[in-house]
Enzyme design. Sequence first.
Site, PDB file in Angstrom:
ATOM      1  CB  ALA A 106      -0.860  -0.028   1.287  1.00  0.00           C
ATOM      2  CE  LYS A 107       5.620   4.714  -0.088  1.00  0.00           C
ATOM      3  NZ  LYS A 107       6.564   3.791   0.304  1.00  0.00           N
ATOM      4  N   GLY A 108       0.349   5.806   0.613  1.00  0.00           N
ATOM      5  CA  GLY A 108      -0.729   7.113   0.798  1.00  0.00           C
ATOM      6  C   GLY A 108      -0.022   8.160   1.297  1.00  0.00           C
TER       7      GLY A 108
END
Length: 417
Positions: A106-108
């Site tokens: 994931a990444k954000g």
Amino acid sequence: MSEKKHDLQECSETYLARALDRLDLDDPMRRLLRTSYREIKFELPLRRDDGSFSVFQGYRVQHDSSRGPFKGGTRFHPDITMGHHRGLAQLMTWKTALVDIPFGGAKGGIDCDPRELSDREVEELTKQFTRRLSRLLGPDVDIPAPDVGTGEREMAWIYEAYSRQHGHQPAVVTGKPVSLGGSVGRTEATGRGVALFTAWAAETEGLDLDGASIAIQGFGNVGRNAAKFLEERGARIVALGDSKRTLYREDGIDVAALLESLEDREKKSRIPDIDDAEERGRDEVLTLDVDVLIPAAIEGVITADNVGDVSAKLIVEGANSPIHCDADQELEERGVRVIPDILANAGGVTVSYLEWVQNRARYRWKRDRVECEQEEILRRGWDAVRERAEKEEIGYRPAAYVIAVERVVEAIRLRGF
Ligand code: NAD
């Protein structure tokens, strides 16, 4: 260095496509691997200290969770886009699969410049970001970590905001301060991993690390710790580069003394002046005649424009995606060995995993245990990649991608979705 913006999504898709071409997968599986499980974009209004309002964009891309909860950093930077996060989230999926830790990718982040906000404003924005995402986060769902523009302070705020709604949950986020359940050894974990992979690759390639010349771009968390651990192993750090310049010293820079001289070790990422060192242009660090080059600063620094001038025999990608995919092809054709980011900088997420394990057990490990477990996990990753590269006579990057993709595909097939 080319000033053209590096398209990280294009490169991660290219590397994935090259791996898929080596594997016999049907179209639906290829599509599943290429697309994100979920992409979220949401507004974040913030009341400023002067009473006015600003509105920022929050993002979270969850790429794959077939091997475990989504896992990935939280970036606060004004230029972030969904495409960028998509590429970085995919990198996390392959990275966690490659070192075989039970997480997905994931990444954000938030499209803000934290340097232009007060501490109170950053705290409010971080907690607001966590509250908005709260139902999609959790120790068994999605576990954020620090990235560009965030650190242990923001991770403590994520922990606080999440725990207000869900009860005490330190394992919801990694990279926390040690006093709040962070792991000893996390700060230097990525640089230590880069140094270990450099040593193992040098041994495999018949390069004696004792006295080997090394140039490192980046003097932040990754670059300085890689330099420190490699110096301890006898390597000669002849050049260090930051966002302004390269400092070069043929006999080697005394990294231990340099780090000792820094007033605020954690915050400063600029290299102080070094006696007897020659000052060169910012990008010269990439094209010096050295045994090993470690780009550990930013993305897309080795491109089709400058790859012809790169003369290192071994490149270890401390940063995410420092080599553009076009340049990577040329390096492979020239026989330059590249330890890819999904392996080279996996030391950080590995200790994040160990932090999560300690949090879930409500127990703390001593440094020796953390370092020993980290080294064992990374060594297994290295052995798998080396053996696959040797067996199929391919580069380390394609070998790493094929292993990672195979593991994710196996998990998807076994689980049956
Ligand atoms: P950092 O912010 O601590 O340091 C970045 C360094 O890069 C600084 O020395 C800065 O001066 C230099 N820099 C910035 N712009 C530059 C430019 N245009 N040319 C040359 N140098 C430049 O960052 P970090 O935590 O060390 O991370 C470096 C890279 O490693 C990033 O790509 C990051 O995503 C990746 N990474 C970091 C970790 C981690 O645990 N910190 C883990 C995995 C991957």
